[in-house]
Motif scaffolding. Structure first.
Motif, short mmCIF file in Angstrom:
data_model
loop_
_atom_site.label_atom_id
_atom_site.label_comp_id
_atom_site.label_asym_id
_atom_site.label_seq_id
_atom_site.Cartn_x
_atom_site.Cartn_y
_atom_site.Cartn_z
N CYS A 161 0.63 5.37 0.96
CA CYS A 161 -0.18 6.36 1.96
C CYS A 161 0.59 7.56 2.16
O CYS A 161 1.75 7.98 1.54
CB CYS A 161 -0.41 5.62 3.40
N VAL A 203 -10.51 0.16 -0.76
CA VAL A 203 -9.24 0.41 -1.53
C VAL A 203 -9.79 0.74 -2.90
O VAL A 203 -10.30 -0.08 -3.78
CB VAL A 203 -8.46 -0.88 -1.50
N THR A 246 -3.15 -3.94 3.75
CA THR A 246 -3.53 -2.61 4.51
C THR A 246 -3.56 -3.10 6.08
O THR A 246 -4.14 -2.08 6.74
CB THR A 246 -5.07 -2.27 4.18
N GLU A 297 3.63 -0.59 4.03
CA GLU A 297 2.42 -1.51 4.21
C GLU A 297 2.57 -2.59 3.15
O GLU A 297 2.53 -2.40 2.05
CB GLU A 297 1.34 -0.65 3.80
N GLY A 333 1.01 -1.29 0.14
CA GLY A 333 0.05 0.18 0.06
C GLY A 333 0.96 1.07 0.11
O GLY A 333 1.93 1.36 0.28
N LYS A 357 -7.54 5.26 -1.80
CA LYS A 357 -6.46 4.44 -1.31
C LYS A 357 -6.03 3.57 -2.54
O LYS A 357 -6.52 2.96 -3.34
CB LYS A 357 -6.95 3.40 -0.33
N CYS A 358 -4.49 3.55 -2.63
CA CYS A 358 -3.93 2.77 -3.41
C CYS A 358 -2.89 1.72 -3.18
O CYS A 358 -2.27 1.79 -2.01
CB CYS A 358 -2.78 3.68 -4.48
N PRO A 362 -2.04 0.33 7.99
CA PRO A 362 -3.02 1.47 8.33
C PRO A 362 -4.23 0.97 9.18
O PRO A 362 -4.75 2.07 9.82
CB PRO A 362 -3.54 1.86 6.72
N GLY A 400 -11.08 10.14 4.44
CA GLY A 400 -9.99 9.34 3.75
C GLY A 400 -9.86 7.87 4.35
O GLY A 400 -10.70 7.48 4.99
N PHE A 401 -8.92 7.10 3.63
CA PHE A 401 -8.82 5.66 4.14
C PHE A 401 -8.85 5.51 5.63
O PHE A 401 -9.56 4.76 6.32
CB PHE A 401 -7.69 4.98 3.65
N GLU A 402 -8.09 6.31 6.36
CA GLU A 402 -8.22 6.29 7.95
C GLU A 402 -9.31 6.56 8.36
O GLU A 402 -9.84 6.01 9.33
CB GLU A 402 -6.85 7.05 8.42
#
Ligand SMILES: NC(=O)c1ccc[n+]([C@@H]2O[C@H](COP(=O)([O-])OP(=O)(O)OC[C@H]3O[C@@H](n4cnc5c(N)ncnc54)[C@H](O)[C@@H]3O)[C@@H](O)[C@H]2O)c1
Ligand SMILES: [Zn+2]
Ligand SMILES: [Zn+2]
Length: 332
Positions: A37, A304, A144, A62, A35, A326-327, A147, A172-174
């Motif tokens: 981030c 994702v 992931t 990650e 991942g 997320k990438c 994270p 966001g992702f988080e």
């Protein structure tokens, strides 16, 4: 083997480098997914992560993959095992390691930050940092775990209880992980704050948020027992403190600029008996994170958004490729 090497500030190149040697206490991992981030954006731009990165270095803190080889002192892993790794290495002998807050370690180092990480075909990690991935968790999801563990650490720093109404600022992702983890830890409801109606409507479903607030249109009410800033701007940090009821706990998770300040009414901190908690990385969180992924209490697949190839990462980190969300990079 192919590796994405950070050779200097804003310089990333796919290079052919040798497969690393495996030390006696290490595991060689065939990286399948890694991942990227905000930390990688910082490292790419010459800023330190949890520790400074000195080029040439392969990023990728990650990551998940398959064991290719084990060092001669390593027990519990064998070739072919599906694994992920906690990137953070704690020295074990400083004051902070000794008092039980290893994330504050004076000698912190990290796979993918201070030593080569998962954005290459093979990388090594100390066996103590490697975790088996449950059979029902795809390696793309397992990449992931780091994270997930960061958000989980934030949640473990406060006390959670079924009466609590939680607010997560930042989608966001988080932030999306916080929504799911707070629910898994038993809070009564979660409200998610973002800035786009369509995106919020989709995210509400994906993470099981009870309510959403578009911060560009609506004022955030002061009625939450737990608030999280998962953005890192002074205005969102201030909003997290202001959105509280008496006895509330605030998690300041978003990373601001090193010289950033925000304004806080300290009388209210006293009057409401607030707890304002910083949260840094993810000690001792991988076992819980993998359990949450395995039981489906945290679902990462819907959030994702992009699977990249190694040679697409430079444009994403450099801002030429403007895809959002997320990438995860396919590194196999
Ligand atoms: N404490 C830790 O250990 C740790 C670990 C990982 C990430 N982080 C930090 O957490 C933050 C979030 O990480 P991420 O990966 O989700 O980042 P991200 O940049 O993907 O997400 C931030 C989100 O906040 C939204 N946002 C921006 N301004 C907003 C506002 N005023 N109100 C509501 N939403 C707003 C953005 O649209 C975006 O979706 C970052 O600052 C990151 O550096 C901290
Ligand atoms: Zn990260
Ligand atoms: Zn230490």
């Amino acid at each position: 083997m192919k590796a994405l090497v950070l050779t200097g500030v804003k310089q990333l190149k796919v290079e052919d480098i040798p497969v690393p040697k495996t030390k006696d206490n290490e595991v060689l991992i065939h990286s399948y997914y890694a991942g990227i981030c905000g930390t990688d954006f910082g490292l790419y731009n010459g800023l330190p992560g949890s520790a400074p990165a000195v080029p040439p270095i392969v990023l990728g803190h990650e990551a998940a993959g398959v064991v290719a080889k084990v060092g001669k002192n390593v027990k519990g892993f064998k070739k072919g095992d599906r694994v992920t790794m906690d990137p953070n290495c704690y020295c074990g002998h400083c004051r902070y390691c000794h008092i039980g807050i290893p994330e504050m370690c004076d000698n912190l180092s990290a796979v993918g930050v201070t030593r080569n990480g998962g954005l290459e075909q093979y990388f090594t990690a100390p066996a103590t940092n490697v975790y088996h991935v449950p059979a029902n968790v795809p390696l793309k999801d397992a990449a992931t775990t780091e994270p997930v563990s960061c958000a989980l650490h934030g949640v473990k720093l406060i006390h959670t209880s079924p009466y609590q109404r939680a607010l997560v600022i930042g989608d966001g992702f988080e932030g999306l992980l916080f929504c799911q983890i707070l629910k898994a830890y038993g809070v009564r409801s979660v409200t998610l704050v973002g800035r786009h109606d369509d995106k919020l409507a989709e995210e509400k479903k994906a993470v099981g948020a009870d309510r959403v607030i578009n911060a560009t249109k609506e004022k955030i009410p002061a009625k939450y027992d737990v608030t999280v800033d998962a953005v890192g701007l002074p205005q969102t940090q201030e909003a997290a403190v202001n959105a509280t009821v008496k006895g509330a706990q605030v998690i300041l998770f978003g990373v601001g600029k090193p010289n950033q300040h925000f304004s806080m009414n300290t009388y209210k901190v006293y009057q409401k008996e607030l707890t304002v908690h910083g949260s840094f990385i993810n000690p001792n969180a991988f076992v819980d994170s993998l359990a949450l992924l395995s039981t489906g209490k945290v679902k990462v697949a819907p959030i994702v958004k992009n699977v990249l190839k190694l040679d697409e990462v430079a444009d994403v980190l450099g801002g030429k490729d403007k895809r959002v969300g997320k990438c995860v990079v396919s590194t196999k």
